[in-house]
Design an enzyme around this catalytic site. Structure first.
Site, mmCIF file in Angstrom:
data_model
loop_
_atom_site.group_PDB
_atom_site.id
_atom_site.type_symbol
_atom_site.label_atom_id
_atom_site.label_comp_id
_atom_site.label_asym_id
_atom_site.label_seq_id
_atom_site.Cartn_x
_atom_site.Cartn_y
_atom_site.Cartn_z
ATOM 1 N N ARG A 72 0.839 -1.199 0.000
ATOM 2 C CA ARG A 72 0.000 0.000 0.000
ATOM 3 C C ARG A 72 0.877 1.253 0.000
ATOM 4 N NH1 ARG A 72 -4.580 0.127 4.384
ATOM 5 N NH2 ARG A 72 -5.287 1.841 3.039
ATOM 6 N N CYS A 109 -1.053 5.787 9.302
ATOM 7 C CA CYS A 109 -1.419 4.479 8.754
ATOM 8 C C CYS A 109 -2.552 4.708 7.771
ATOM 9 C CB CYS A 109 -1.802 3.512 9.877
ATOM 10 S SG CYS A 109 -3.160 4.112 10.918
#
Length: 275
Positions: free
Chosen positions: A172, A230
């Protein structure tokens, strides 16, 4: 004070003269509310807290899990029996992310005695209860600012001037895949540091010396300041906790990638290189 507690030590403290308030924050990313699992069996005396509804505000411009209103959060904690001078232990199903989110919120709002059960419910070897407790109301009053919090601009500046760690999975970070947010990639200058590397396969944190070595290798001990983000401010809290175990103070960008990527005017980097 250590930010984590073993199951054996928790059993001992719970049987002692000053038992901690227990918060069950089991949570499943993208899944249903786990209160039914709590009602089927939880640590005796534990109160269920819903991460999506009580440890976050409504999704929107602040990301998928923006910080809750401090006063609303305080009311939830008081209903759970939390007082300013009462020790608190939080646990989840074992991954540690949700428990770390509760830990971070309590620390950010000024509670000084809160720990995460290392390994979560899976580490507990004692009996479970199906009784839903009704604790006496606590007196905890949030005072935000107990630990560091970043907004998007501060996170961008820290990526240039200090160390900003991206706690998501490496794919990601690189932008190879993006299963949740508008676009893949990372904040320019941020360094990949997946949360999954903080813990062993059983969900327990790696020893403090190993964590210190890991974060030193990422530049945390040399940086003038350290921050973490995050996807939506949940697993990043786990990283802040791991950094604390390693002896490194870090701030959390709570809006994280879900907030950053929602604004098309903000730059996005892709690939393995921070820039």
């Amino acid at each position: 004070m250590n930010a984590i507690i073993s199951a054996a030590d928790l059993a001992s403290e719970s049987a002692g003269p000053r038992p901690p308030v227990l918060l069950d924050v089991r949570w499943q990313l993208g899944g249903p509310n786990l209160r039914p699992e709590y009602e089927a069996g939880h640590l005796p005396g534990a109160v269920f807290v819903d991460l999506d509804a009580e440890l976050a505000g409504p999704p929107g411009t602040g990301g998928r899990h923006p910080l809750p209103d401090p006063e609303a959060f305080g009311a939830v904690m008081r209903r759970a029996g939390v007082s300013a001078g009462t020790p608190v232990v939080v646990y989840d199903g074992g991954l540690g992310w949700a428990a770390a989110r509760a830990w971070w919120l309590l620390r950010w709002t000024g509670h000084q005695d809160v720990r995460v059960l290392d390994g979560g419910l899976a580490a507990w070897t004692g009996g479970l209860s199906t009784e839903v407790p009704a604790p006496a109301e606590g007196d905890f009053r949030p005072k935000p600012g107990g630990i560091g919090l970043l907004d998007a601009d501060a996170a961008a500046a820290l990526a240039r001037e200090g160390l900003l760690l991206d706690a998501r999975a490496a794919e990601r970070y690189r932008g190879d895949v993006e299963p949740i947010d508008r676009i893949g990639g990372h904040i320019p200058g941020a360094v990949s540091a997946p949360t999954s590397e903080n813990a062993a396969a059983d969900g327990r944190f790696r020893p403090a010396a190993e964590l210190a070595e890991r974060f030193a290798g990422l530049g945390a001990t040399e940086a003038p300041a350290v921050g973490v983000y995050c996807g939506s401010g949940v697993s990043g809290a786990h990283q802040v906790l791991a950094l604390e175990l390693a002896g490194v103070e870090a701030s959390l960008y709570a809006g994280s990638w879900s907030e950053w990527s929602s604004d098309a005017s903000r730059p996005v980097a892709t690939g393995p290189d921070p820039q």
